[in-house]
Design an enzyme around this catalytic site. Sequence first.
Site, PDB file in Angstrom:
ATOM      1  N   GLY A   1      37.253  12.795 -13.410  1.00  0.00           N
ATOM      2  CA  GLY A   1      37.168  11.840 -14.510  1.00  0.00           C
ATOM      3  C   GLY A   1      37.553  12.428 -15.863  1.00  0.00           C
ATOM      4  O   GLY A   1      37.307  11.818 -16.900  1.00  0.00           O
TER       5      GLY A   1
ATOM      6  N   HIS B   1      28.538  13.646  -3.497  1.00  0.00           N
ATOM      7  CA  HIS B   1      29.496  13.615  -4.602  1.00  0.00           C
ATOM      8  C   HIS B   1      28.888  14.390  -5.770  1.00  0.00           C
ATOM      9  O   HIS B   1      27.663  14.400  -5.945  1.00  0.00           O
ATOM     10  CB  HIS B   1      29.755  12.154  -5.006  1.00  0.00           C
ATOM     11  CG  HIS B   1      30.853  12.022  -6.002  1.00  0.00           C
ATOM     12  ND1 HIS B   1      30.646  12.199  -7.343  1.00  0.00           N
ATOM     13  CD2 HIS B   1      32.169  11.760  -5.855  1.00  0.00           C
ATOM     14  CE1 HIS B   1      31.796  12.049  -7.985  1.00  0.00           C
ATOM     15  NE2 HIS B   1      32.745  11.780  -7.104  1.00  0.00           N
TER      16      HIS B   1
ATOM     17  N   SER C   1      40.936  13.607 -10.768  1.00  0.00           N
ATOM     18  CA  SER C   1      42.011  13.032 -11.591  1.00  0.00           C
ATOM     19  C   SER C   1      43.337  12.905 -10.841  1.00  0.00           C
ATOM     20  O   SER C   1      44.406  13.129 -11.421  1.00  0.00           O
ATOM     21  CB  SER C   1      42.182  13.842 -12.882  1.00  0.00           C
ATOM     22  OG  SER C   1      40.988  13.814 -13.644  1.00  0.00           O
TER      23      SER C   1
ATOM     24  N   ASN D   1      37.035   5.840  -4.491  1.00  0.00           N
ATOM     25  CA  ASN D   1      35.604   5.820  -4.812  1.00  0.00           C
ATOM     26  C   ASN D   1      35.449   5.015  -6.099  1.00  0.00           C
ATOM     27  O   ASN D   1      35.818   5.480  -7.168  1.00  0.00           O
ATOM     28  CB  ASN D   1      35.108   7.260  -5.005  1.00  0.00           C
ATOM     29  CG  ASN D   1      33.700   7.308  -5.568  1.00  0.00           C
ATOM     30  OD1 ASN D   1      32.961   6.330  -5.521  1.00  0.00           O
ATOM     31  ND2 ASN D   1      33.319   8.476  -6.094  1.00  0.00           N
TER      32      ASN D   1
HETATM   33  C1  PEP Z   1      35.818  11.066  -7.739  1.00  0.00           C
HETATM   34  O1  PEP Z   1      35.110  10.167  -8.156  1.00  0.00           O
HETATM   35  O2  PEP Z   1      35.530  11.609  -6.679  1.00  0.00           O
HETATM   36  C2  PEP Z   1      36.965  11.480  -8.534  1.00  0.00           C
HETATM   37  C3  PEP Z   1      37.707  12.443  -8.079  1.00  0.00           C
HETATM   38  O3  PEP Z   1      37.193  10.799  -9.722  1.00  0.00           O
HETATM   39  P1  PEP Z   1      38.553  10.826 -10.607  1.00  0.00           P
HETATM   40  O4  PEP Z   1      39.690  10.583  -9.649  1.00  0.00           O
HETATM   41  O5  PEP Z   1      38.373   9.713 -11.577  1.00  0.00           O
HETATM   42  O6  PEP Z   1      38.641  12.177 -11.240  1.00  0.00           O
END
Ligand code: PEP
Length: 250
Positions: A174, A96, A214, A10
């Site tokens: 994130g 999301h 993450s 994503n």
């Molecule tokens: C996401 O955007 O769905 C996500 C899980 O982001 P990240 O991997 O950066 O935590």
Amino acid sequence: MSRKPMMAGNWKMYKTPAETHAFFEAFKPLMANVEHCDIVMCPPFPNLHAAVQETEGSRIAIGGQNLYWGKEGAVTGEVSGHMLQAVGCKFVIIAHSERRQYFGENEADVVRKAQAALEFGLTPIVCVGERLEEREGNRTEQVLGEQIDGGLAPLTGDQFAKIVIAYEPVWAIGTGKTATPELAAAAHRFIRGRVAAKFGEAAAAGVRILYGGSVKPDNVKKLMAEEEIDGALVGGASLDPASFAGVVQY
Ligand code: PEP
């Protein structure tokens, strides 16, 4: 029942069409021999055409990050499932946590959007997950239960059979804080149990539940070792070809 793993990226609001081209030029060769999982990338709308063209003939499928229900109409700023399908998308992310948080998306939207996606041949990746204060208040299962009952239970069995669920604890997105594999697996088990109560054991055993929050090349292996975790929805680590390849090749 064995479920084929899926790794979905994503990009959120990152990359231009030129950067999309550069990403796939580097990423595609890294995926040449990958067969163990489905690979999906969800770029921003203006990059979808470039992404579909770049990945033609490969095993990489492209998805949108959102859609509006309905085929077309006077809905300024929105994009329909019909448009995503026409540009060559196969998937679309729905609800999301950033959409829930910043744009007030709720369970009624999930139902409308999932049905619209399916009507246009797109596989919805429906996100559920609790916020930090909800986990700390021991309300994780209550929140997940409400999201499933409100957003997924209204679907028909046939519709449900075509969706993918992403469990994304909001506190792990994130932030660099990954849920432990055990904690993520426990949430997935709860989701699967709730789904079984509505759609039956076979549907629950068949639905793919991705973990998101993450995920990176150095933590994906342990997450994927959990029987309950069928893949990952990846934000930050999907922006770099080598890093996303590292996740895919856990
Ligand atoms: C996401 O955007 O769905 C996500 C899980 O982001 P990240 O991997 O950066 O935590």
